[in-house]
Design a protein around this motif. Sequence first.
Motif, PDB file in Angstrom:
ATOM      1  N   SER A  20      58.443  21.775 -24.308  1.00  0.00           N
ATOM      2  CA  SER A  20      58.651  22.083 -23.096  1.00  0.00           C
ATOM      3  C   SER A  20      58.880  20.662 -22.149  1.00  0.00           C
ATOM      4  O   SER A  20      59.431  19.511 -23.099  1.00  0.00           O
ATOM      5  CB  SER A  20      58.178  21.914 -22.215  1.00  0.00           C
ATOM      6  N   GLN A  21      60.103  20.839 -21.125  1.00  0.00           N
ATOM      7  CA  GLN A  21      60.789  19.962 -20.677  1.00  0.00           C
ATOM      8  C   GLN A  21      59.666  18.997 -20.238  1.00  0.00           C
ATOM      9  O   GLN A  21      60.238  17.768 -20.417  1.00  0.00           O
ATOM     10  CB  GLN A  21      61.631  20.868 -19.293  1.00  0.00           C
ATOM     11  N   ASP A  22      59.189  18.879 -19.641  1.00  0.00           N
ATOM     12  CA  ASP A  22      57.399  18.356 -19.685  1.00  0.00           C
ATOM     13  C   ASP A  22      57.264  17.536 -20.184  1.00  0.00           C
ATOM     14  O   ASP A  22      57.069  16.257 -20.665  1.00  0.00           O
ATOM     15  CB  ASP A  22      56.085  19.287 -18.729  1.00  0.00           C
ATOM     16  N   GLU A  23      56.777  17.845 -21.390  1.00  0.00           N
ATOM     17  CA  GLU A  23      57.088  17.126 -23.733  1.00  0.00           C
ATOM     18  C   GLU A  23      58.067  16.374 -23.261  1.00  0.00           C
ATOM     19  O   GLU A  23      57.928  15.087 -23.657  1.00  0.00           O
ATOM     20  CB  GLU A  23      56.421  18.202 -24.020  1.00  0.00           C
ATOM     21  N   GLN A  24      59.164  17.265 -23.148  1.00  0.00           N
ATOM     22  CA  GLN A  24      60.347  15.645 -23.041  1.00  0.00           C
ATOM     23  C   GLN A  24      60.508  14.694 -22.123  1.00  0.00           C
ATOM     24  O   GLN A  24      60.388  13.416 -22.637  1.00  0.00           O
ATOM     25  CB  GLN A  24      61.538  16.648 -23.392  1.00  0.00           C
ATOM     26  N   GLN A  25      60.211  15.141 -20.912  1.00  0.00           N
ATOM     27  CA  GLN A  25      59.968  13.663 -19.974  1.00  0.00           C
ATOM     28  C   GLN A  25      58.969  13.148 -20.655  1.00  0.00           C
ATOM     29  O   GLN A  25      58.749  11.877 -19.993  1.00  0.00           O
ATOM     30  CB  GLN A  25      60.114  14.199 -18.884  1.00  0.00           C
ATOM     31  N   ALA A  26      57.405  13.366 -20.869  1.00  0.00           N
ATOM     32  CA  ALA A  26      56.457  12.569 -20.546  1.00  0.00           C
ATOM     33  C   ALA A  26      56.672  11.115 -22.229  1.00  0.00           C
ATOM     34  O   ALA A  26      55.984  10.717 -22.285  1.00  0.00           O
ATOM     35  CB  ALA A  26      54.939  13.389 -21.386  1.00  0.00           C
ATOM     36  N   ILE A  27      57.581  11.695 -22.967  1.00  0.00           N
ATOM     37  CA  ILE A  27      57.930  10.996 -24.502  1.00  0.00           C
ATOM     38  C   ILE A  27      58.171   9.438 -24.017  1.00  0.00           C
ATOM     39  O   ILE A  27      57.429   8.286 -24.099  1.00  0.00           O
ATOM     40  CB  ILE A  27      58.775  10.932 -25.151  1.00  0.00           C
ATOM     41  N   PRO A  28      58.902   8.809 -23.213  1.00  0.00           N
ATOM     42  CA  PRO A  28      59.265   7.340 -23.015  1.00  0.00           C
ATOM     43  C   PRO A  28      57.752   6.690 -21.910  1.00  0.00           C
ATOM     44  O   PRO A  28      57.355   5.478 -22.499  1.00  0.00           O
ATOM     45  CB  PRO A  28      60.447   6.750 -21.955  1.00  0.00           C
ATOM     46  N   ALA A  29      57.162   7.373 -21.690  1.00  0.00           N
ATOM     47  CA  ALA A  29      55.636   6.984 -20.756  1.00  0.00           C
ATOM     48  C   ALA A  29      54.720   6.849 -21.829  1.00  0.00           C
ATOM     49  O   ALA A  29      54.167   5.704 -21.649  1.00  0.00           O
ATOM     50  CB  ALA A  29      55.506   7.877 -20.063  1.00  0.00           C
ATOM     51  N   GLU A  30      54.752   7.983 -22.976  1.00  0.00           N
ATOM     52  CA  GLU A  30      53.938   7.581 -24.444  1.00  0.00           C
ATOM     53  C   GLU A  30      54.171   6.273 -25.176  1.00  0.00           C
ATOM     54  O   GLU A  30      53.434   5.183 -25.080  1.00  0.00           O
ATOM     55  CB  GLU A  30      53.702   8.581 -25.350  1.00  0.00           C
ATOM     56  N   TYR A  31      55.394   5.613 -24.788  1.00  0.00           N
ATOM     57  CA  TYR A  31      56.147   5.073 -25.935  1.00  0.00           C
ATOM     58  C   TYR A  31      55.820   3.705 -25.234  1.00  0.00           C
ATOM     59  O   TYR A  31      54.855   2.277 -25.552  1.00  0.00           O
ATOM     60  CB  TYR A  31      57.731   4.732 -26.299  1.00  0.00           C
ATOM     61  N   GLN A  32      55.616   3.830 -24.113  1.00  0.00           N
ATOM     62  CA  GLN A  32      56.203   2.300 -22.581  1.00  0.00           C
ATOM     63  C   GLN A  32      54.139   2.648 -22.985  1.00  0.00           C
ATOM     64  O   GLN A  32      53.667   0.674 -23.082  1.00  0.00           O
ATOM     65  CB  GLN A  32      55.888   2.515 -21.195  1.00  0.00           C
TER      66      GLN A  32
END
Length: 71
Positions: A20-32
């Motif tokens: 989903s769009q929310d999941e895609q946007q969460a990825i950079p925060a998870e890497y950080q």
Amino acid sequence: MKYMLLITHGDPKAWDDRLSQDEQQAIPAEYQAIEQTPGVIPGRWMRPPETATTVRVQDGKTLTTDGRSWR
């Protein structure tokens, strides 16, 4: 002893179909968040590959490979 974490995710364009769009946007925060974890040091030089042990999961089984066997 130090370990390297390599995260592979395939083609980011394929995310459109699976995430989903929310999941895609969460990825950079998870890497950080991973980079900010105590003890994690991003970007350091590692020892030569022949000193490494590779750990991966394939078909639900954990596989370890001694770095010397890659040559």
